[in-house]
Design an enzyme around this catalytic site. Sequence first.
Site, PDB file in Angstrom:
ATOM      1  N   LYS A 250      57.173 -13.567   2.467  1.00  0.00           N
ATOM      2  CA  LYS A 250      56.502 -14.544   3.350  1.00  0.00           C
ATOM      3  C   LYS A 250      57.278 -15.855   3.425  1.00  0.00           C
ATOM      4  O   LYS A 250      57.550 -16.350   4.504  1.00  0.00           O
ATOM      5  CB  LYS A 250      55.094 -14.862   2.857  1.00  0.00           C
ATOM      6  CG  LYS A 250      54.371 -13.751   2.157  1.00  0.00           C
ATOM      7  CD  LYS A 250      53.718 -12.797   3.106  1.00  0.00           C
ATOM      8  CE  LYS A 250      53.332 -11.552   2.342  1.00  0.00           C
ATOM      9  NZ  LYS A 250      52.280 -10.808   2.932  1.00  0.00           N
TER      10      LYS A 250
ATOM     11  N   TRP B 256      43.905  -8.472  -3.060  1.00  0.00           N
ATOM     12  CA  TRP B 256      44.771  -7.680  -2.167  1.00  0.00           C
ATOM     13  C   TRP B 256      44.548  -6.219  -2.531  1.00  0.00           C
ATOM     14  O   TRP B 256      44.653  -5.845  -3.712  1.00  0.00           O
ATOM     15  CB  TRP B 256      46.216  -8.102  -2.419  1.00  0.00           C
ATOM     16  CG  TRP B 256      47.264  -7.339  -1.664  1.00  0.00           C
ATOM     17  CD1 TRP B 256      47.268  -7.046  -0.328  1.00  0.00           C
ATOM     18  CD2 TRP B 256      48.489  -6.807  -2.207  1.00  0.00           C
ATOM     19  NE1 TRP B 256      48.427  -6.365  -0.015  1.00  0.00           N
ATOM     20  CE2 TRP B 256      49.188  -6.200  -1.139  1.00  0.00           C
ATOM     21  CE3 TRP B 256      49.071  -6.788  -3.471  1.00  0.00           C
ATOM     22  CZ2 TRP B 256      50.429  -5.585  -1.312  1.00  0.00           C
ATOM     23  CZ3 TRP B 256      50.297  -6.180  -3.639  1.00  0.00           C
ATOM     24  CH2 TRP B 256      50.967  -5.580  -2.564  1.00  0.00           C
TER      25      TRP B 256
ATOM     26  N   ASP C 235      50.578 -13.233  -9.697  1.00  0.00           N
ATOM     27  CA  ASP C 235      51.183 -12.685  -8.493  1.00  0.00           C
ATOM     28  C   ASP C 235      51.387 -13.866  -7.548  1.00  0.00           C
ATOM     29  O   ASP C 235      50.420 -14.475  -7.084  1.00  0.00           O
ATOM     30  CB  ASP C 235      50.265 -11.625  -7.872  1.00  0.00           C
ATOM     31  CG  ASP C 235      50.895 -10.987  -6.637  1.00  0.00           C
ATOM     32  OD1 ASP C 235      52.023 -11.386  -6.258  1.00  0.00           O
ATOM     33  OD2 ASP C 235      50.265 -10.085  -6.045  1.00  0.00           O
TER      34      ASP C 235
HETATM   35  N1  PGU Z   1      50.765  -9.739  -3.505  1.00  0.00           N
HETATM   36  C1  PGU Z   1      49.911 -10.196  -2.597  1.00  0.00           C
HETATM   37  C2  PGU Z   1      48.755 -11.009  -3.061  1.00  0.00           C
HETATM   38  C3  PGU Z   1      50.094  -9.922  -1.235  1.00  0.00           C
HETATM   39  O1  PGU Z   1      49.234 -10.397  -0.349  1.00  0.00           O
HETATM   40  C4  PGU Z   1      51.190  -9.149  -0.820  1.00  0.00           C
HETATM   41  C5  PGU Z   1      51.418  -8.790   0.618  1.00  0.00           C
HETATM   42  C6  PGU Z   1      52.078  -8.710  -1.812  1.00  0.00           C
HETATM   43  C7  PGU Z   1      51.835  -9.014  -3.137  1.00  0.00           C
HETATM   44  C8  PGU Z   1      53.269  -7.857  -1.539  1.00  0.00           C
HETATM   45  O2  PGU Z   1      54.184  -8.335  -0.683  1.00  0.00           O
HETATM   46  P1  PGU Z   1      55.661  -7.789  -0.642  1.00  0.00           P
HETATM   47  O3  PGU Z   1      55.947  -7.540   0.779  1.00  0.00           O
HETATM   48  O4  PGU Z   1      55.748  -6.556  -1.467  1.00  0.00           O
HETATM   49  O5  PGU Z   1      56.465  -8.900  -1.238  1.00  0.00           O
HETATM   50  N2  PGU Z   1      50.278  -8.655   1.416  1.00  0.00           N
HETATM   51  C9  PGU Z   1      50.311  -8.695   2.861  1.00  0.00           C
HETATM   52  C10 PGU Z   1      51.343  -7.775   3.483  1.00  0.00           C
HETATM   53  C11 PGU Z   1      50.963  -6.378   3.807  1.00  0.00           C
HETATM   54  C12 PGU Z   1      50.729  -5.532   2.582  1.00  0.00           C
HETATM   55  O6  PGU Z   1      49.575  -5.229   2.320  1.00  0.00           O
HETATM   56  O7  PGU Z   1      51.704  -5.212   1.883  1.00  0.00           O
HETATM   57  C13 PGU Z   1      48.897  -8.543   3.370  1.00  0.00           C
HETATM   58  O8  PGU Z   1      48.713  -8.466   4.584  1.00  0.00           O
HETATM   59  O9  PGU Z   1      47.959  -8.562   2.566  1.00  0.00           O
END
Ligand code: PGU
Length: 431
Positions: free
Chosen positions: A278, A161, A242
């Site tokens: 999510k 990510w 994570d």
């Molecule tokens: N860790 C991972 C692996 C993630 O994919 C995401 C969110 C988070 C943490 C953080 O999510 P929180 O909303 O802070 O609980 N990834 C999504 C959402 C958009 C973003 O980049 O924040 C994504 O599309 O990759």
Amino acid sequence: MAALSRAASSAIRRPPLLLPSRLQAARSMASSLFGHVEPAPKDPILGVTEAFLADPSPDKVNVGVGAYRDDNGQPVVLDCVREAERRIAGNLNMEYLPMGGSIKMIEESLKLAYGEDSEFVKDKRIAAVQALSGTGACRLFADFQKRFLPDSQIYIPTPTWSNHHNIWRDAQVPQKTFTYYHPESRGLDFAGLMNDIKNAPDGSFFLLHACAHNPTGVDPTEEQWREISHQFKVKKHFPFFDMAYQGFASGDPERDAKAIRIFLEDGHQIGCAQSYAKNMGLYGQRAGCLSILCEDEMQAVAVKSQLQQIARPMYSNPPVHGALVVSIILNDPELKSLWLKEVKGMADRIIGMRKALKENLEKLGSPLSWEHITNQIGMFCYSGMTPEQVDRLTNEYHIYMTRNGRISMAGVTTGNVAYLANAIHDVTKPN
Ligand code: PGU
């Protein structure tokens, strides 16, 4: 190993932000105090949503951000959340939470991650605080790591990510990467991963995705997790999990905690970032939890007090509404079972869309293999499309996704899957 992968860096490279000319003129007239401030580059994920919203085309499709949509492409508020909100409204106050957040929410979160009857919870060996969703939990940990182990580094998988890199960069923890994905097989590069674990200095910090790896949708098998855990033990590495998608890999949050449970069985101290964005659809509520398993209760008390000390000057205490929703749902057996049903429903719809996308591509006569669409799990399909192919999808078909070729399957619907398949086929077919 030190360099970012091509996929990761191409995801980060975006065209510079163009300011409207009105703004540019105002900028040059402004006093010079902030004259040196250049516009920041667009975020590789959230910037996609901005571009999507600005597109007037009726055909546009957003498969960029990992946010669940129903089969009509609409955001979803779970029934269990609606019911929890009914119980909150007019009843509960909105006082400050303690610096470390809601005790009830933390207790329920620990049961989800560590197990209902976890001995570590009973022995009070876990230092845990409510965090600003998964991002806030990761950042709090990174700040803690910098403050108390200032010479340590963090090993981050390639790819990952994109925000992981920002988080540990801003916390000023040096980053290394480790091998994870094998582009040719579109699966896990297990040999490369094990090698990098072996070659890292003893006692290194590793960031691991607990399940539903983002962006690849590729997780180690249970057997592979056991081998990884064993090697971590040999090398005395510290695993930081994570867990942003608990429930989205298998449809069952308990099964999705398997990697963590394996490490616990093997006697590791671990760290864990949990998010309810999510799996409870609480995206904007910023509800999450950071936990660190310590050697004993005294150590856990000390670590928690230090985490609170880091939180206090940043945001003082975390938001109350999401914490109430989470604790009401997880505390009530009926609401909890409704939640489990609804999580499974979301995971199942995504699995259905994987099949539909693959079948549509095959029906169009695509000569390429699309097996990976259904082999990968969680919210994302790491399609293998190049940044140039993604640009064509956006420019010619108004389909918005990250330039690393990641498709958020949560945005695919019965209504748009044929359109999406047709566009993908067009930009990927050999000439
Ligand atoms: N860790 C991972 C692996 C993630 O994919 C995401 C969110 C988070 C943490 C953080 O999510 P929180 O909303 O802070 O609980 N990834 C999504 C959402 C958009 C973003 O980049 O924040 C994504 O599309 O990759």
